[in-house]
Design a protein around this motif. Sequence first.
Motif, mmCIF file in Angstrom:
data_model
loop_
_atom_site.group_PDB
_atom_site.id
_atom_site.type_symbol
_atom_site.label_atom_id
_atom_site.label_comp_id
_atom_site.label_asym_id
_atom_site.label_seq_id
_atom_site.Cartn_x
_atom_site.Cartn_y
_atom_site.Cartn_z
ATOM 1 N N PHE A 1 0.820 -1.215 0.000
ATOM 2 C CA PHE A 1 0.000 0.000 0.000
ATOM 3 C C PHE A 1 0.853 1.263 0.000
ATOM 4 O O PHE A 1 0.431 2.298 -0.522
ATOM 5 C CB PHE A 1 -0.956 -0.013 1.187
ATOM 6 N N VAL A 2 2.046 1.204 0.583
ATOM 7 C CA VAL A 2 2.954 2.349 0.511
ATOM 8 C C VAL A 2 3.376 2.595 -0.931
ATOM 9 O O VAL A 2 3.445 3.745 -1.390
ATOM 10 C CB VAL A 2 4.194 2.122 1.407
ATOM 11 N N PHE A 3 3.624 1.529 -1.662
ATOM 12 C CA PHE A 3 3.980 1.649 -3.087
ATOM 13 C C PHE A 3 2.847 2.321 -3.859
ATOM 14 O O PHE A 3 3.079 3.235 -4.657
ATOM 15 C CB PHE A 3 4.281 0.259 -3.664
ATOM 16 N N ILE A 4 1.624 1.870 -3.602
ATOM 17 C CA ILE A 4 0.462 2.451 -4.278
ATOM 18 C C ILE A 4 0.303 3.922 -3.900
ATOM 19 O O ILE A 4 0.032 4.783 -4.746
ATOM 20 C CB ILE A 4 -0.816 1.658 -3.931
ATOM 21 N N GLY A 5 0.475 4.220 -2.590
ATOM 22 C CA GLY A 5 0.338 5.598 -2.120
ATOM 23 C C GLY A 5 1.350 6.528 -2.738
ATOM 24 O O GLY A 5 1.035 7.685 -3.067
ATOM 25 N N THR A 6 2.570 6.041 -2.924
ATOM 26 C CA THR A 6 3.620 6.851 -3.539
ATOM 27 C C THR A 6 3.330 7.094 -5.018
ATOM 28 O O THR A 6 3.525 8.196 -5.539
ATOM 29 C CB THR A 6 4.992 6.156 -3.391
ATOM 30 N N LEU A 7 2.837 6.066 -5.694
ATOM 31 C CA LEU A 7 2.585 6.138 -7.129
ATOM 32 C C LEU A 7 1.438 7.098 -7.459
ATOM 33 O O LEU A 7 1.476 7.823 -8.460
ATOM 34 C CB LEU A 7 2.257 4.732 -7.654
ATOM 35 N N TYR A 8 0.411 7.117 -6.594
ATOM 36 C CA TYR A 8 -0.783 7.919 -6.877
ATOM 37 C C TYR A 8 -0.996 9.011 -5.832
ATOM 38 O O TYR A 8 -2.114 9.300 -5.430
ATOM 39 C CB TYR A 8 -2.014 7.006 -6.940
ATOM 40 N N CYS A 9 0.092 9.614 -5.409
ATOM 41 C CA CYS A 9 0.064 10.611 -4.327
ATOM 42 C C CYS A 9 -0.930 11.741 -4.587
ATOM 43 O O CYS A 9 -1.809 12.019 -3.767
ATOM 44 C CB CYS A 9 1.466 11.183 -4.128
ATOM 45 N N SER A 10 -0.828 12.401 -5.720
ATOM 46 C CA SER A 10 -1.674 13.571 -6.013
ATOM 47 C C SER A 10 -3.150 13.206 -6.052
ATOM 48 O O SER A 10 -3.993 13.920 -5.482
ATOM 49 C CB SER A 10 -1.268 14.204 -7.343
ATOM 50 N N SER A 11 -3.471 12.115 -6.702
ATOM 51 C CA SER A 11 -4.877 11.691 -6.812
ATOM 52 C C SER A 11 -5.459 11.367 -5.446
ATOM 53 O O SER A 11 -6.610 11.704 -5.139
ATOM 54 C CB SER A 11 -4.983 10.468 -7.727
ATOM 55 N N ILE A 12 -4.654 10.707 -4.590
ATOM 56 C CA ILE A 12 -5.128 10.337 -3.253
ATOM 57 C C ILE A 12 -5.372 11.578 -2.411
ATOM 58 O O ILE A 12 -6.399 11.685 -1.722
ATOM 59 C CB ILE A 12 -4.113 9.391 -2.572
ATOM 60 N N LEU A 13 -4.455 12.527 -2.460
ATOM 61 C CA LEU A 13 -4.612 13.758 -1.674
ATOM 62 C C LEU A 13 -5.844 14.540 -2.121
ATOM 63 O O LEU A 13 -6.601 15.063 -1.287
ATOM 64 C CB LEU A 13 -3.360 14.633 -1.789
ATOM 65 N N GLU A 14 -6.067 14.630 -3.413
ATOM 66 C CA GLU A 14 -7.255 15.318 -3.919
ATOM 67 C C GLU A 14 -8.525 14.601 -3.490
ATOM 68 O O GLU A 14 -9.523 15.236 -3.135
ATOM 69 C CB GLU A 14 -7.191 15.417 -5.442
#
Length: 448
Positions: free
Chosen positions: A109-122
Amino acid sequence: MNKITNKFGTEKISKLLLKQAIPASIGILVMSLNMIVDTIFVGRWISVMAIAAITVVLPIAFLISSIGMGIGIGGSSIISRALGKKNTYKAYKVFGNQVSLTVVLSLSFVFIGTLYCSSILELFGANGNIIVPATEYFHVIIWGIPFLAFAMMGNPVTRAIGKPNYAMFTLILPAIANILLDIIFIKFMNLGMYGAGLATSISYAVSGLFILWFFLSKNTELKIIPKYFIIDFSILKEIVSLGGITIIRQGTISVLVIILNFTLFKYGGEISIAIYGIINRVMMFSLFPVLGVTQGFLPIAGYNYGANDSQRVKESIKTSIIFGTGIATFIFILIMLFPSQLVGIFTDDKELLNQTPNALIIAFLATPVITTQLIGSAYFQAAGKALPALLLTLLKQGFFLIPLVYVLPKFYGINGVWISFPIADILSTLITYFFLQREIRLNLKINN
């Protein structure tokens, strides 16, 4: 291990509860103080938007770390009942599977979070002026999340084997580290949000490494042994059925945060997100003894349920509700009397000082009744009854708070958000009380 865990089946319930609840409460208190001090530091040394940024980012971190928390709580319930049945082998098997699951899933999940950082924050509501500080903070703390997940996995296990003081230190040590590092990185080195994130990430590592040391040391009978790392799918199913409750609950909380942040931004702008950030910190801090009672209740109820001692299970439910309700009522009185003083701890911003106290009072109106809901849902989890535990755990956030937060502001504006909290508390408590009484009447009969 037997000498320690056997006390769950013999010692006076009130004494046991205090032994379990006090360290848990202290740990939660220090962790809450850590988050409060973090909020104070960024609010006073960086900006009001920094408070809003942390309010957006931390639920994402906790969502990922909740994987470890869910695996820990689900596995510790199985371990408590296994020890109640004197099945030490199963306790070791469960723990080994917990370690494997936590490491693999948290890193994924850290890998996923790093890859899609901007989308997750939005998605979580990083709008307007919040985006820049939130991104800077998120990029740093995500690397500490696997350590946090491992610590959250190990924490309930230490209580299940009768070592609540070590569970307490799991929360205290990173809190102290974070506060000291905040001062160094933010105040003296002037690193801003990067410094706040670096302090938080290092503190997560301190917590995770402490738990790793504990289960590798001679201080515990339940150790990390590689031969038990191999996944046993029957155990995996049992862990997931119970641990999934915590993960789904945290996922529901994350959905709530998304809706809350967008609703707050829509009806009150960035300032309302900062107001909720303060209310959320007060909730975490002020309710620490009630949450401690709930954490202390779990291994006692689980052990005695596994030992088929209905009398002690019923007594643990009753004692925990009495203790928790008394504490919650005292907290309620303090908040009603000193709302402005509490808000003033976090900020000297005039707009926040004017708007937050009233919102704080409304959000806490149902505090005296919350213990019944917490203990009721915890009982079903301790007893290994996954479906009712899941449904009751989701009552407040999932079934009531999310719809209320979405609907009420359409009629009452920003106050509709704050009103949603006590309404959700009352409704979820009433339903939990009904099912808990039904369970006691039907399934906790005492054989004379």
